[in-house]
Design a protein around this motif. Sequence first.
Motif, PDB file in Angstrom:
ATOM      1  N   MET A  49       0.833  -1.181   0.000  1.00  0.00           N
ATOM      2  CA  MET A  49       0.000   0.000   0.000  1.00  0.00           C
ATOM      3  C   MET A  49       0.881   1.250   0.000  1.00  0.00           C
ATOM      4  SD  MET A  49      -1.361   0.353   3.929  1.00  0.00           S
ATOM      5  CE  MET A  49      -1.988   1.979   3.524  1.00  0.00           C
ATOM      6  N   GLU A  50       0.304   2.372  -0.414  1.00  0.00           N
ATOM      7  CA  GLU A  50       1.039   3.625  -0.466  1.00  0.00           C
ATOM      8  C   GLU A  50       0.939   4.357   0.868  1.00  0.00           C
ATOM      9  OE1 GLU A  50       2.949   4.889  -2.831  1.00  0.00           O
ATOM     10  OE2 GLU A  50       2.678   3.056  -4.009  1.00  0.00           O
ATOM     11  N   VAL A  51       2.083   4.569   1.507  1.00  0.00           N
ATOM     12  CA  VAL A  51       2.148   5.336   2.741  1.00  0.00           C
ATOM     13  C   VAL A  51       3.233   6.375   2.581  1.00  0.00           C
ATOM     14  CG1 VAL A  51       2.498   5.278   5.239  1.00  0.00           C
ATOM     15  CG2 VAL A  51       1.414   3.335   4.106  1.00  0.00           C
ATOM     16  N   ASP A  52       2.922   7.620   2.909  1.00  0.00           N
ATOM     17  CA  ASP A  52       3.873   8.711   2.744  1.00  0.00           C
ATOM     18  C   ASP A  52       4.753   8.843   3.982  1.00  0.00           C
ATOM     19  OD1 ASP A  52       5.265  10.952   2.066  1.00  0.00           O
ATOM     20  OD2 ASP A  52       3.559  12.334   2.241  1.00  0.00           O
ATOM     21  N   PHE A  53       6.037   8.560   3.814  1.00  0.00           N
ATOM     22  CA  PHE A  53       6.986   8.671   4.926  1.00  0.00           C
ATOM     23  C   PHE A  53       7.898   9.895   4.762  1.00  0.00           C
ATOM     24  CE2 PHE A  53       6.505   3.872   4.880  1.00  0.00           C
ATOM     25  CZ  PHE A  53       5.727   3.828   6.022  1.00  0.00           C
ATOM     26  N   SER A  54       7.539  10.814   3.889  1.00  0.00           N
ATOM     27  CA  SER A  54       8.426  11.939   3.571  1.00  0.00           C
ATOM     28  C   SER A  54       8.673  12.877   4.751  1.00  0.00           C
ATOM     29  CB  SER A  54       7.866  12.734   2.389  1.00  0.00           C
ATOM     30  OG  SER A  54       6.572  13.253   2.691  1.00  0.00           O
ATOM     31  N   ASN A  55       7.737  12.927   5.712  1.00  0.00           N
ATOM     32  CA  ASN A  55       7.897  13.827   6.854  1.00  0.00           C
ATOM     33  C   ASN A  55       8.587  13.171   8.054  1.00  0.00           C
ATOM     34  OD1 ASN A  55       6.625  16.010   5.585  1.00  0.00           O
ATOM     35  ND2 ASN A  55       4.594  15.302   6.225  1.00  0.00           N
ATOM     36  N   ILE A  56       8.872  11.900   7.944  1.00  0.00           N
ATOM     37  CA  ILE A  56       9.419  11.166   9.086  1.00  0.00           C
ATOM     38  C   ILE A  56      10.846  11.620   9.418  1.00  0.00           C
ATOM     39  CG2 ILE A  56      10.092   8.883   9.955  1.00  0.00           C
ATOM     40  CD1 ILE A  56       7.051   9.404   9.774  1.00  0.00           C
ATOM     41  N   LYS A  57      11.062  11.913  10.704  1.00  0.00           N
ATOM     42  CA  LYS A  57      12.386  12.294  11.190  1.00  0.00           C
ATOM     43  C   LYS A  57      12.880  11.369  12.304  1.00  0.00           C
ATOM     44  CE  LYS A  57      11.871  17.215  10.124  1.00  0.00           C
ATOM     45  NZ  LYS A  57      11.858  18.606  10.671  1.00  0.00           N
ATOM     46  N   VAL A  58      11.940  10.717  12.976  1.00  0.00           N
ATOM     47  CA  VAL A  58      12.288   9.835  14.091  1.00  0.00           C
ATOM     48  C   VAL A  58      11.625   8.477  13.882  1.00  0.00           C
ATOM     49  CG1 VAL A  58      12.275   9.519  16.593  1.00  0.00           C
ATOM     50  CG2 VAL A  58      12.336  11.841  15.625  1.00  0.00           C
ATOM     51  N   ILE A  59      12.402   7.411  14.046  1.00  0.00           N
ATOM     52  CA  ILE A  59      11.870   6.052  13.892  1.00  0.00           C
ATOM     53  C   ILE A  59      12.044   5.292  15.201  1.00  0.00           C
ATOM     54  CG2 ILE A  59      11.967   3.884  12.619  1.00  0.00           C
ATOM     55  CD1 ILE A  59      13.239   5.399  10.307  1.00  0.00           C
ATOM     56  N   GLY A  60      10.941   4.767  15.703  1.00  0.00           N
ATOM     57  CA  GLY A  60      10.987   3.942  16.898  1.00  0.00           C
ATOM     58  C   GLY A  60      10.934   2.469  16.535  1.00  0.00           C
ATOM     59  N   PHE A  61      11.780   1.692  17.166  1.00  0.00           N
ATOM     60  CA  PHE A  61      11.806   0.243  16.931  1.00  0.00           C
ATOM     61  C   PHE A  61      11.400  -0.490  18.199  1.00  0.00           C
ATOM     62  CE2 PHE A  61      14.616   1.805  13.664  1.00  0.00           C
ATOM     63  CZ  PHE A  61      14.459   0.922  12.603  1.00  0.00           C
ATOM     64  N   ASP A  62      10.473  -1.411  18.061  1.00  0.00           N
ATOM     65  CA  ASP A  62      10.233  -2.371  19.123  1.00  0.00           C
ATOM     66  C   ASP A  62      11.481  -3.243  19.215  1.00  0.00           C
ATOM     67  OD1 ASP A  62       8.792  -4.129  20.942  1.00  0.00           O
ATOM     68  OD2 ASP A  62       8.677  -5.512  19.254  1.00  0.00           O
ATOM     69  N   ALA A  63      11.672  -3.909  20.353  1.00  0.00           N
ATOM     70  CA  ALA A  63      12.874  -4.733  20.516  1.00  0.00           C
ATOM     71  C   ALA A  63      12.585  -6.221  20.333  1.00  0.00           C
ATOM     72  CB  ALA A  63      13.504  -4.479  21.886  1.00  0.00           C
ATOM     73  N   ASP A  64      11.825  -6.803  21.265  1.00  0.00           N
ATOM     74  CA  ASP A  64      11.559  -8.244  21.232  1.00  0.00           C
ATOM     75  C   ASP A  64      10.765  -8.647  19.996  1.00  0.00           C
ATOM     76  OD1 ASP A  64      12.845  -8.567  23.662  1.00  0.00           O
ATOM     77  OD2 ASP A  64      11.006  -8.337  24.828  1.00  0.00           O
ATOM     78  N   ASP A  65      11.321  -9.569  19.244  1.00  0.00           N
ATOM     79  CA  ASP A  65      10.719 -10.122  18.030  1.00  0.00           C
ATOM     80  C   ASP A  65      10.613  -9.111  16.891  1.00  0.00           C
ATOM     81  OD1 ASP A  65      10.420 -12.665  19.211  1.00  0.00           O
ATOM     82  OD2 ASP A  65       8.562 -12.030  20.180  1.00  0.00           O
ATOM     83  N   THR A  66      11.299  -7.983  17.057  1.00  0.00           N
ATOM     84  CA  THR A  66      11.470  -7.026  15.964  1.00  0.00           C
ATOM     85  C   THR A  66      12.953  -6.870  15.663  1.00  0.00           C
ATOM     86  OG1 THR A  66       9.457  -5.786  16.531  1.00  0.00           O
ATOM     87  CG2 THR A  66      11.099  -4.641  15.194  1.00  0.00           C
ATOM     88  N   LEU A  67      13.749  -6.708  16.710  1.00  0.00           N
ATOM     89  CA  LEU A  67      15.201  -6.639  16.549  1.00  0.00           C
ATOM     90  C   LEU A  67      15.846  -7.996  16.806  1.00  0.00           C
ATOM     91  CD1 LEU A  67      15.985  -3.277  18.403  1.00  0.00           C
ATOM     92  CD2 LEU A  67      15.629  -3.634  15.944  1.00  0.00           C
ATOM     93  N   TRP A  68      15.315  -8.712  17.781  1.00  0.00           N
ATOM     94  CA  TRP A  68      15.882 -10.023  18.137  1.00  0.00           C
ATOM     95  C   TRP A  68      14.777 -10.993  18.530  1.00  0.00           C
ATOM     96  CZ3 TRP A  68      18.093  -5.770  21.140  1.00  0.00           C
ATOM     97  CH2 TRP A  68      17.347  -5.453  22.267  1.00  0.00           C
ATOM     98  N   VAL A  69      15.121 -12.281  18.537  1.00  0.00           N
ATOM     99  CA  VAL A  69      14.179 -13.351  18.868  1.00  0.00           C
ATOM    100  C   VAL A  69      13.844 -13.301  20.361  1.00  0.00           C
ATOM    101  CG1 VAL A  69      13.826 -15.848  18.937  1.00  0.00           C
ATOM    102  CG2 VAL A  69      15.100 -14.817  17.040  1.00  0.00           C
ATOM    103  N   ASN A  70      12.566 -13.484  20.667  1.00  0.00           N
ATOM    104  CA  ASN A  70      12.149 -13.467  22.063  1.00  0.00           C
ATOM    105  C   ASN A  70      11.058 -14.502  22.354  1.00  0.00           C
ATOM    106  OD1 ASN A  70      11.925 -12.121  24.807  1.00  0.00           O
ATOM    107  ND2 ASN A  70       9.838 -11.800  24.058  1.00  0.00           N
ATOM    108  N   GLU A  71       9.930 -14.397  21.671  1.00  0.00           N
ATOM    109  CA  GLU A  71       8.776 -15.238  21.989  1.00  0.00           C
ATOM    110  C   GLU A  71       9.089 -16.727  21.843  1.00  0.00           C
ATOM    111  OE1 GLU A  71       5.045 -16.177  23.365  1.00  0.00           O
ATOM    112  OE2 GLU A  71       6.132 -14.271  23.408  1.00  0.00           O
ATOM    113  N   THR A  72       9.956 -17.070  20.928  1.00  0.00           N
ATOM    114  CA  THR A  72      10.333 -18.472  20.727  1.00  0.00           C
ATOM    115  C   THR A  72      10.867 -19.089  22.010  1.00  0.00           C
ATOM    116  OG1 THR A  72      10.900 -18.017  18.415  1.00  0.00           O
ATOM    117  CG2 THR A  72      11.792 -20.031  19.380  1.00  0.00           C
ATOM    118  N   TYR A  73      11.647 -18.315  22.769  1.00  0.00           N
ATOM    119  CA  TYR A  73      12.230 -18.837  24.007  1.00  0.00           C
ATOM    120  C   TYR A  73      11.166 -19.013  25.089  1.00  0.00           C
ATOM    121  CZ  TYR A  73      16.301 -17.057  21.504  1.00  0.00           C
ATOM    122  OH  TYR A  73      17.235 -16.775  20.546  1.00  0.00           O
TER     123      TYR A  73
END
Length: 235
Positions: A1-25
């Motif tokens: 889908m088309e989403v406009d990210f042109s104004n984005i200056k800050v990006i937040g990242f979740d950690a568990d199961d987004t950056l590293w494995v968690n729920e599997t453990y």
Amino acid sequence: MEVDFSNIKVIGFDADDTLWVNETYFRDTEERFAELLEDYETKNKVDQELFKMEMVNLDIYGYGIKGFMLSMIESALDLSNNQISQTTIAQILDLGKKMIAHPVELLDGVEEVLSKLVNRYRLIVLTKGDLLDQERKLEKSGLSKYFHHVEVLSDKKETNYSNLLEHLNIDVKEFLMIGNSLKSDVLPILNIGAKAVHVPFHTTWAHEMVSEEDELVNNHLKLNSLKDILKYLDN
């Protein structure tokens, strides 16, 4: 889908199961826990009662491994009618300690994405869980150098996000959240007027499930892999 990210200056990242494995453990530990209690109840019953106990205790212990350990012990006492042995209690504690000590396993493409975005955006980590454990995992991950700020929240609801963005002087219209949970990382972000990207993990905790109606929310981007975000941001 088309989403406009042109104004984005800050990006937040979740950690568990987004950056590293968690729920599997957690799922693996639940399997071991059920085996320890096989003399008292079926695996299905143990799983159900443990989840109920986690929900009861969530407001007391919060999210994370330590609360999970305490819920396992309390469930073991209930399911065994307080007959569980000290040896088994010790084994349950050991299961939790092994989870805490487990090496951090980065998900595919995480460092590539962060290294390409860090000079163009302000990157922050927005996660929930136990503060000490999340700080430990971030340090073990080797990803600290990419983030301008790290925040461990007690929960991820509209108020939590709004208060944090205000505290960090982040314009909601310039903020993008990326995470694996529709319930925690996407829906509350959309509700406060920011943008969100959903990158599902193959395993989702029952508490993070949402209704089919909520899953049909169409004003966010859903990706198969975190690396796919570069097609929209790294240009």
